[in-house]
Design an enzyme around this catalytic site. Structure first.
Site, PDB file in Angstrom:
ATOM      1  N   ASP A  15       0.644  -1.246   0.090  1.00  0.00           N
ATOM      2  CA  ASP A  15      -0.027   0.215   0.032  1.00  0.00           C
ATOM      3  C   ASP A  15       0.907   1.037   0.036  1.00  0.00           C
ATOM      4  OD1 ASP A  15      -2.606  -1.140  -0.067  1.00  0.00           O
ATOM      5  OD2 ASP A  15      -2.348  -1.616   2.194  1.00  0.00           O
ATOM      6  N   GLY A  16       1.926   1.223   0.826  1.00  0.00           N
ATOM      7  CA  GLY A  16       2.812   2.315   0.810  1.00  0.00           C
ATOM      8  C   GLY A  16       3.565   2.914  -0.633  1.00  0.00           C
ATOM      9  N   ASN A  19      -6.520   5.947  10.827  1.00  0.00           N
ATOM     10  CA  ASN A  19      -7.786   6.609  11.415  1.00  0.00           C
ATOM     11  C   ASN A  19      -8.300   5.063  12.309  1.00  0.00           C
ATOM     12  OD1 ASN A  19     -10.685   7.653  11.275  1.00  0.00           O
ATOM     13  ND2 ASN A  19     -11.175   5.654  10.482  1.00  0.00           N
ATOM     14  N   ALA A  50      -4.651  11.696  21.257  1.00  0.00           N
ATOM     15  CA  ALA A  50      -4.439  11.914  22.647  1.00  0.00           C
ATOM     16  C   ALA A  50      -4.849  13.359  22.915  1.00  0.00           C
ATOM     17  CB  ALA A  50      -2.999  11.692  22.821  1.00  0.00           C
TER      18      ALA A  50
HETATM   19  P1  NAD Z   1       2.892   0.429   4.260  1.00  0.00           P
HETATM   20  O1  NAD Z   1       2.830  -0.317   2.893  1.00  0.00           O
HETATM   21  O2  NAD Z   1       4.301  -0.233   5.151  1.00  0.00           O
HETATM   22  O3  NAD Z   1       1.746   0.388   4.998  1.00  0.00           O
HETATM   23  C1  NAD Z   1       1.938   0.029   6.669  1.00  0.00           C
HETATM   24  C2  NAD Z   1       0.620  -0.707   6.754  1.00  0.00           C
HETATM   25  O4  NAD Z   1      -0.383   0.099   6.525  1.00  0.00           O
HETATM   26  C3  NAD Z   1       0.406  -2.053   5.861  1.00  0.00           C
HETATM   27  O5  NAD Z   1       0.060  -3.117   6.462  1.00  0.00           O
HETATM   28  C4  NAD Z   1      -0.541  -1.533   4.892  1.00  0.00           C
HETATM   29  O6  NAD Z   1      -1.227  -2.403   4.463  1.00  0.00           O
HETATM   30  C5  NAD Z   1      -1.540  -0.534   5.840  1.00  0.00           C
HETATM   31  N1  NAD Z   1      -2.266   0.424   5.016  1.00  0.00           N
HETATM   32  C6  NAD Z   1      -1.892   1.540   4.289  1.00  0.00           C
HETATM   33  N2  NAD Z   1      -3.039   2.097   3.787  1.00  0.00           N
HETATM   34  C7  NAD Z   1      -4.029   1.224   4.320  1.00  0.00           C
HETATM   35  C8  NAD Z   1      -5.227   1.375   4.029  1.00  0.00           C
HETATM   36  N3  NAD Z   1      -5.991   2.386   3.217  1.00  0.00           N
HETATM   37  N4  NAD Z   1      -6.161   0.722   4.728  1.00  0.00           N
HETATM   38  C9  NAD Z   1      -5.606  -0.516   5.541  1.00  0.00           C
HETATM   39  N5  NAD Z   1      -4.508  -0.576   5.805  1.00  0.00           N
HETATM   40  C10 NAD Z   1      -3.746   0.011   5.119  1.00  0.00           C
HETATM   41  O7  NAD Z   1       3.462   1.863   4.036  1.00  0.00           O
HETATM   42  P2  NAD Z   1       3.406   3.054   4.792  1.00  0.00           P
HETATM   43  O8  NAD Z   1       4.062   3.939   4.011  1.00  0.00           O
HETATM   44  O9  NAD Z   1       3.972   2.683   6.215  1.00  0.00           O
HETATM   45  O10 NAD Z   1       1.836   3.231   5.025  1.00  0.00           O
HETATM   46  C11 NAD Z   1       1.434   4.473   4.983  1.00  0.00           C
HETATM   47  C12 NAD Z   1       0.078   4.492   5.760  1.00  0.00           C
HETATM   48  O11 NAD Z   1       0.386   4.038   7.302  1.00  0.00           O
HETATM   49  C13 NAD Z   1      -0.381   5.833   6.341  1.00  0.00           C
HETATM   50  O12 NAD Z   1      -1.022   6.408   5.114  1.00  0.00           O
HETATM   51  C14 NAD Z   1      -1.179   5.697   7.395  1.00  0.00           C
HETATM   52  O13 NAD Z   1      -2.515   5.356   7.112  1.00  0.00           O
HETATM   53  C15 NAD Z   1      -0.749   4.658   8.072  1.00  0.00           C
HETATM   54  N6  NAD Z   1       0.005   4.871   9.413  1.00  0.00           N
HETATM   55  C16 NAD Z   1      -0.867   4.205  10.557  1.00  0.00           C
HETATM   56  C17 NAD Z   1      -0.164   4.509  11.808  1.00  0.00           C
HETATM   57  C18 NAD Z   1      -0.855   3.856  12.841  1.00  0.00           C
HETATM   58  O14 NAD Z   1      -1.669   2.894  12.456  1.00  0.00           O
HETATM   59  N7  NAD Z   1      -0.619   4.294  14.121  1.00  0.00           N
HETATM   60  C19 NAD Z   1       0.814   5.351  11.858  1.00  0.00           C
HETATM   61  C20 NAD Z   1       1.362   5.962  10.962  1.00  0.00           C
HETATM   62  C21 NAD Z   1       0.996   5.786   9.660  1.00  0.00           C
END
Ligand code: NAD
Length: 267
Positions: A51-52, A165, A186
């Site tokens: 996804d990233g 989210n 938070a």
């Molecule tokens: P990545 O591909 O490593 O993604 C990280 C994880 O997030 C993977 O498991 C991926 O499948 C999942 N993911 C990404 N978009 C998703 C979606 N729309 N629905 C469900 N799962 C999804 O790449 P990355 O660059 O680390 O991903 C960026 C995304 O990670 C950001 O857009 C943000 O949504 C998410 N993120 C989450 C957190 C958290 O959950 N605490 C914190 C920072 C970022």
């Protein structure tokens, strides 16, 4: 896709992907697809990775309205990818049959200080870079809704509702509902400070304005999906559901609800 034949590939080149992409190129040739080197010549943009990588491909190609996007995973299944680089037969089968459809996903349009505008497919996040509570006046349309104090805020799209989210206990939103969701990171809630304290889903015709209170802690990081924007000392961030959408090629039997069920409930 009879009139869409020019494909731009976005991927990180490694020895392994190089080899697999060669197979994909051969398969494409069989169906008269051409790989192009410049985005301007493409009418299909395909990312290879998780996804990233797909989120990066949208940003690098500037969320092209005229192109069809397609995400191919090369490891494990992601939320945006329906196709698998290790299953070329599956891709071929989808091309030959009527198993694919085009879906449109809502985007956010974010404008910082009335100048720089950008799109997000998952979310826009805003948080402090210093260890001190961060203060934001939140306006919805022209109403001063609340003054937020805490770590930051996340504003997500429906397809982004399953990502950051969800970790913040936001609701999962059907992508058919063009909307945006505000979730808190938070927040301080006590006798002095008060915020809604729950996720807020807003209709697609609302405008959200975040005014960063200038109290010496005015160096937020603004995140657009998985990229941090280097905008220092921002004062005002406007967010709305964009007029533009992303067109994606998907498998018909792998809907958003199938993925939510498979990822969060059971296989
Ligand atoms: P990545 O591909 O490593 O993604 C990280 C994880 O997030 C993977 O498991 C991926 O499948 C999942 N993911 C990404 N978009 C998703 C979606 N729309 N629905 C469900 N799962 C999804 O790449 P990355 O660059 O680390 O991903 C960026 C995304 O990670 C950001 O857009 C943000 O949504 C998410 N993120 C989450 C957190 C958290 O959950 N605490 C914190 C920072 C970022």
């Amino acid at each position: 896709m009879p009139d869409r034949k020019n494909v731009y590939l976005h991927y990180v080149e490694t020895d392994e992907t190089k080899h697999k992409v060669e197979h994909l190129r051969e398969l494409g040739k069989k169906y008269n697809f051409h790989l192009v080197d410049h985005i301007g010549d493409a009418n299909i943009i395909a990312s290879i990775g998780g996804d990233g990588t797909f989120l990066q491909s949208l940003r690098r190609t500037n969320f092209q309205e005229d192109c069809l996007y397609l995400a191919i995973n090369d490891d494990h299944l992601g939320f945006y990818s329906d196709f698998d680089l290790d299953n070329l037969e599956g891709i071929e089968e989808a091309m030959k049959t009527d198993m694919v459809e085009v879906l449109r996903y809502p985007l956010l349009e974010v404008t910082v200080d009335g100048q720089k505008s950008f799109y997000c497919l998952n979310e826009c996040s805003i948080r402090s870079t210093v260890i001190k509570t961060f203060v934001i006046d939140v306006y919805i349309d022209d109403l001063h809704f609340e003054t937020f104090r805490g770590d930051g805020l996340v504003i997500s799209t429906p397809t982004g509702s399953t990502a950051y989210n969800k970790s913040l206990k936001g609701a999962i939103v059907d992508p058919r509902l063009a909307s945006m969701q505000l979730t808190e990171m938070a927040s301080l809630n006590n006798n002095e400070y008060r915020t809604l304290g729950s996720p807020l889903l807003l209709s697609g015709d609302r405008e959200l304005v975040l005014r960063i209170v200038q109290d010496g802690n005015d160096y937020p990081i603004i995140g657009a999906d998985n990229e941090a924007l280097s905008i220092r000392n921002s004062k005002e961030v406007k967010i709305r559901v964009a007029d533009r959408q992303v067109k994606m090629l998907k498998l018909k039997d792998n809907s958003f609800l199938h993925k939510v069920k498979r990822s969060f409930i059971n296989q």
